[in-house]
Design a protein around this motif. Structure first.
Motif, PDB file in Angstrom:
ATOM      1  N   HIS A  99       0.839  -1.190   0.000  1.00 57.02           N
ATOM      2  CA  HIS A  99       0.000   0.000   0.000  1.00 57.02           C
ATOM      3  C   HIS A  99       0.877   1.244   0.000  1.00 57.02           C
ATOM      4  CE1 HIS A  99      -1.855  -3.335   2.211  1.00 57.02           C
ATOM      5  NE2 HIS A  99      -3.012  -2.942   1.691  1.00 57.02           N
ATOM      6  N   PHE A 100       0.435   2.265  -0.699  1.00 53.23           N
ATOM      7  CA  PHE A 100       1.131   3.544  -0.616  1.00 53.23           C
ATOM      8  C   PHE A 100       0.136   4.692  -0.664  1.00 53.23           C
ATOM      9  CE2 PHE A 100       1.169   3.146  -5.306  1.00 53.23           C
ATOM     10  CZ  PHE A 100       0.727   4.411  -5.670  1.00 53.23           C
ATOM     11  N   ILE A 101       0.589   5.831  -0.163  1.00 54.29           N
ATOM     12  CA  ILE A 101      -0.172   7.077  -0.232  1.00 54.29           C
ATOM     13  C   ILE A 101       0.708   8.111  -0.921  1.00 54.29           C
ATOM     14  CG2 ILE A 101      -1.081   9.015   1.122  1.00 54.29           C
ATOM     15  CD1 ILE A 101      -2.073   6.974   3.165  1.00 54.29           C
ATOM     16  N   SER A 102       0.118   8.819  -1.869  1.00 53.13           N
ATOM     17  CA  SER A 102       0.790   9.915  -2.569  1.00 53.13           C
ATOM     18  C   SER A 102       0.009  11.184  -2.280  1.00 53.13           C
ATOM     19  CB  SER A 102       0.837   9.637  -4.075  1.00 53.13           C
ATOM     20  OG  SER A 102       1.244  10.778  -4.792  1.00 53.13           O
ATOM     21  N   ARG A 264      -6.482   3.922 -13.863  1.00 54.31           N
ATOM     22  CA  ARG A 264      -7.795   4.551 -13.820  1.00 54.31           C
ATOM     23  C   ARG A 264      -8.744   3.957 -14.858  1.00 54.31           C
ATOM     24  NH1 ARG A 264      -4.711   8.330 -11.460  1.00 54.31           N
ATOM     25  NH2 ARG A 264      -5.678  10.003 -10.227  1.00 54.31           N
ATOM     26  N   VAL A 265      -8.202   3.425 -15.931  1.00 48.17           N
ATOM     27  CA  VAL A 265      -9.033   2.845 -16.991  1.00 48.17           C
ATOM     28  C   VAL A 265      -9.842   1.684 -16.415  1.00 48.17           C
ATOM     29  CG1 VAL A 265      -9.016   1.624 -19.204  1.00 48.17           C
ATOM     30  CG2 VAL A 265      -7.451   3.558 -18.815  1.00 48.17           C
ATOM     31  N   GLY A 266     -11.148   1.747 -16.602  1.00 50.28           N
ATOM     32  CA  GLY A 266     -12.036   0.711 -16.086  1.00 50.28           C
ATOM     33  C   GLY A 266     -12.318   0.827 -14.605  1.00 50.28           C
ATOM     34  N   ARG A 267     -11.845   1.929 -13.985  1.00 48.77           N
ATOM     35  CA  ARG A 267     -11.998   2.048 -12.533  1.00 48.77           C
ATOM     36  C   ARG A 267     -12.733   3.335 -12.149  1.00 48.77           C
ATOM     37  NH1 ARG A 267      -9.069  -0.910  -8.909  1.00 48.77           N
ATOM     38  NH2 ARG A 267      -7.683  -1.546 -10.595  1.00 48.77           N
ATOM     39  N   ALA A 268     -12.032   4.486 -12.208  1.00 49.44           N
ATOM     40  CA  ALA A 268     -12.636   5.758 -11.806  1.00 49.44           C
ATOM     41  C   ALA A 268     -11.713   6.900 -12.186  1.00 49.44           C
ATOM     42  CB  ALA A 268     -12.901   5.781 -10.301  1.00 49.44           C
ATOM     43  N   LEU A 298      -7.679   1.730  -5.817  1.00 51.22           N
ATOM     44  CA  LEU A 298      -7.133   3.054  -6.095  1.00 51.22           C
ATOM     45  C   LEU A 298      -8.236   4.051  -5.781  1.00 51.22           C
ATOM     46  CD1 LEU A 298      -4.723   4.697  -7.282  1.00 51.22           C
ATOM     47  CD2 LEU A 298      -5.889   4.560  -9.497  1.00 51.22           C
ATOM     48  N   LYS A 299      -7.955   4.971  -4.856  1.00 46.33           N
ATOM     49  CA  LYS A 299      -8.997   5.900  -4.415  1.00 46.33           C
ATOM     50  C   LYS A 299      -8.369   7.123  -3.766  1.00 46.33           C
ATOM     51  CE  LYS A 299      -9.490   3.747   0.160  1.00 46.33           C
ATOM     52  NZ  LYS A 299     -10.413   3.061   1.096  1.00 46.33           N
ATOM     53  N   THR A 300      -9.185   8.136  -3.525  1.00 44.54           N
ATOM     54  CA  THR A 300      -8.745   9.279  -2.754  1.00 44.54           C
ATOM     55  C   THR A 300      -9.119   9.075  -1.292  1.00 44.54           C
ATOM     56  OG1 THR A 300     -10.805  10.454  -3.226  1.00 44.54           O
ATOM     57  CG2 THR A 300      -8.932  10.878  -4.688  1.00 44.54           C
ATOM     58  N   LEU A 301      -8.356   9.724  -0.421  1.00 49.04           N
ATOM     59  CA  LEU A 301      -8.656   9.731   1.003  1.00 49.04           C
ATOM     60  C   LEU A 301      -9.152  11.122   1.399  1.00 49.04           C
ATOM     61  CD1 LEU A 301      -5.547   7.740   2.320  1.00 49.04           C
ATOM     62  CD2 LEU A 301      -7.857   6.869   1.888  1.00 49.04           C
ATOM     63  N   GLU A 302      -9.460  11.283   2.675  1.00 53.75           N
ATOM     64  CA  GLU A 302     -10.042  12.539   3.144  1.00 53.75           C
ATOM     65  C   GLU A 302      -9.028  13.681   3.102  1.00 53.75           C
ATOM     66  OE1 GLU A 302      -8.608  10.338   6.879  1.00 53.75           O
ATOM     67  OE2 GLU A 302      -9.510   9.844   4.932  1.00 53.75           O
ATOM     68  N   ASN A 303      -9.569  14.868   3.005  1.00 52.15           N
ATOM     69  CA  ASN A 303      -8.747  16.065   2.969  1.00 52.15           C
ATOM     70  C   ASN A 303      -8.077  16.282   4.320  1.00 52.15           C
ATOM     71  OD1 ASN A 303      -7.574  18.494   2.298  1.00 52.15           O
ATOM     72  ND2 ASN A 303      -9.481  19.662   2.320  1.00 52.15           N
ATOM     73  N   PRO A 310      -5.291  13.251  -1.004  1.00 48.70           N
ATOM     74  CA  PRO A 310      -4.262  12.211  -1.145  1.00 48.70           C
ATOM     75  C   PRO A 310      -4.796  11.013  -1.919  1.00 48.70           C
ATOM     76  CG  PRO A 310      -5.185  12.163   1.061  1.00 48.70           C
ATOM     77  CD  PRO A 310      -5.809  13.345   0.369  1.00 48.70           C
ATOM     78  N   VAL A 311      -3.904  10.325  -2.606  1.00 50.69           N
ATOM     79  CA  VAL A 311      -4.253   9.118  -3.366  1.00 50.69           C
ATOM     80  C   VAL A 311      -3.751   7.892  -2.604  1.00 50.69           C
ATOM     81  CG1 VAL A 311      -3.884   7.828  -5.509  1.00 50.69           C
ATOM     82  CG2 VAL A 311      -4.185  10.317  -5.573  1.00 50.69           C
ATOM     83  N   TYR A 312      -4.625   6.924  -2.472  1.00 49.61           N
ATOM     84  CA  TYR A 312      -4.302   5.667  -1.779  1.00 49.61           C
ATOM     85  C   TYR A 312      -4.346   4.524  -2.782  1.00 49.61           C
ATOM     86  CZ  TYR A 312      -4.979   1.648   1.374  1.00 49.61           C
ATOM     87  OH  TYR A 312      -4.872   0.443   2.018  1.00 49.61           O
ATOM     88  N   CYS A 313      -3.342   3.678  -2.753  1.00 46.48           N
ATOM     89  CA  CYS A 313      -3.294   2.553  -3.695  1.00 46.48           C
ATOM     90  C   CYS A 313      -2.880   1.268  -2.983  1.00 46.48           C
ATOM     91  CB  CYS A 313      -2.295   2.861  -4.815  1.00 46.48           C
ATOM     92  SG  CYS A 313      -2.145   1.531  -6.045  1.00 46.48           S
ATOM     93  N   GLU A 314      -3.522   0.188  -3.384  1.00 47.91           N
ATOM     94  CA  GLU A 314      -3.168  -1.158  -2.912  1.00 47.91           C
ATOM     95  C   GLU A 314      -2.849  -2.003  -4.131  1.00 47.91           C
ATOM     96  OE1 GLU A 314      -5.990  -4.684  -1.516  1.00 47.91           O
ATOM     97  OE2 GLU A 314      -5.732  -3.216   0.098  1.00 47.91           O
TER      98      GLU A 314
END
Length: 360
Positions: A99-102, A264-268, A298-303, A310-314
């Motif tokens: 997992h990472f956060i950018s 993001r393709v096929g996701r959001a 792959l998603k955003t987290l709270e402000n 922030p972007v969160y990915c697994e």
């Protein structure tokens, strides 16, 4: 009302056609960011059209709006679950989940503890910060006991970057591809299981009326990263605030030149900026990965006080699974030459940035 109806149709047409003009000036590049909003406005205006006064041009105007909607929709539907993309499951050959956060933290955001709490709650194996200066570096020291591996590029010009990892960094370097004040991070990591991969953190300058007049440095920087990626024989992830959208010409050229996949393709859309204005939010914090990296979430987290979410990915790594090969597009000879020209233009562009940037 009829006058406003035709004025808005004209504006939608202008914003649609401007990105097609081959100029690097921000006037022609920025409208690409608003493709989602343009599409929504097009269909809203189409609906409003039935309530305005009819004239001899009405049905032509409605048909034109429908064509605009289809034109934008063909591009945007790829970045929704409606677009079919095969999902892949972990197996015995795969790595454990990573997992990472950018996050573009916004240099002048002083709510350090909100970001630290976000990291402690989500517990990623890695995280990348952009716009992190010496104040942010000092604040993040409390996390270093949990993230013993770091690569820091501390700058006060809103282009500082810090990378923290629980996974061992075997080698890392800072690249200054197009300018000596615009860094990119290249970190080579190895998990306890023995899986090796490379993490790139990028943050090129945006074309805008308040920053860079053209997109030359931005495009040159990301295409330099793409060129570097082709020299690496390990799984690769490229992450950061691209100040670009995935459907722009330079992003597509980046993807083809690097031979990476857009998750993001096929996701959001995974829109991140501006964090405070949902209706005016663009997906400019991007990610690309090689075929042996598989994205599970792959998603955003709270402000946390920044102007970016922030972007969160697994993800997991599986070098024995070749089922993503069909998702890779490669650049032809003409596109490779164009990429080289854009890299050179980026290096020759003289971006005007202060060494130390203060908040107005």
């Amino acid at each position: 009302m009829l006058t406003f109806y035709y004025i808005f149709i004209s504006l939608l047409f202008i914003f649609t056609i401007l990105p097609k003009i081959p100029s690097s000036h921000w006037i022609f590049r920025v409208p690409d960011f608003g493709k989602i909003q343009i599409t929504y406005l097009t269909i809203i205006l189409f609906g409003i059209g039935f309530f305005v006064e009819k004239n001899q041009y009405f049905w032509y105007s409605q048909a034109f709006l429908l064509v605009l909607f289809v034109y934008h929709g063909i591009t945007l539907v790829k970045y929704t679950p409606l677009y079919p993309v095969k999902k892949h499951q972990r197996n015995s050959h795969s790595s454990q989940k990573i997992h990472f956060i950018s996050a573009n933290v916004y240099q002048f955001n002083t709510e350090f503890n909100r970001f630290i709490d976000l990291i402690n709650r989500n517990k990623p194996e890695m995280f990348l910060t952009m716009e992190s200066d010496s104040h942010w570096e000092n604040a993040l020291q409390v996390l270093e006991k949990d993230y013993p591996y770091q690569h820091k590029v501390t700058l006060e010009n809103t282009y500082g970057m810090h990378f923290y990892s629980k996974i061992k960094i075997e080698d890392s370097k800072t690249h200054f591809f197009v300018a000596d004040d615009i860094p990119s991070i290249e970190a080579h990591l190895k998990t306890e299981e023995g899986f090796e991969f490379v993490f790139f953190g990028v943050h090129p300058p945006p074309p805008s009326p308040t920053e860079e007049e053209t997109s030359k440095e931005r495009d040159g920087d990301i295409l330099s990263v793409a060129k570097r990626v082709t020299e690496i024989q390990k799984p690769v992830i490229v992450v950061g605030d691209f100040n670009n959208v995935a459907w722009s010409k330079s992003s597509i050229l980046f993807r083809k030149t690097s031979e990476l996949i857009d998750p993001r393709v096929g996701r959001a859309f995974v829109s991140t900026f501006h964090a405070k204005y949902r209706l005016f939010r663009f997906p400019i914090d991007l990610m690309f990965h090689s075929e042996d990296i598989f994205i599970e979430e792959l998603k955003t987290l709270e402000n946390f006080g920044s102007d970016h979410l922030p972007v969160y990915c697994e993800f997991f790594i599986d070098e024995k699974n070749d089922q993503q090969e069909e998702r890779i597009e490669t650049a032809d000879h003409e596109e490779k030459e164009e990429a080289e020209e854009m890299i050179q233009e980026g290096k020759e562009e003289d971006g005007e940035r202060d060494t130390v940037v203060t908040e107005d």
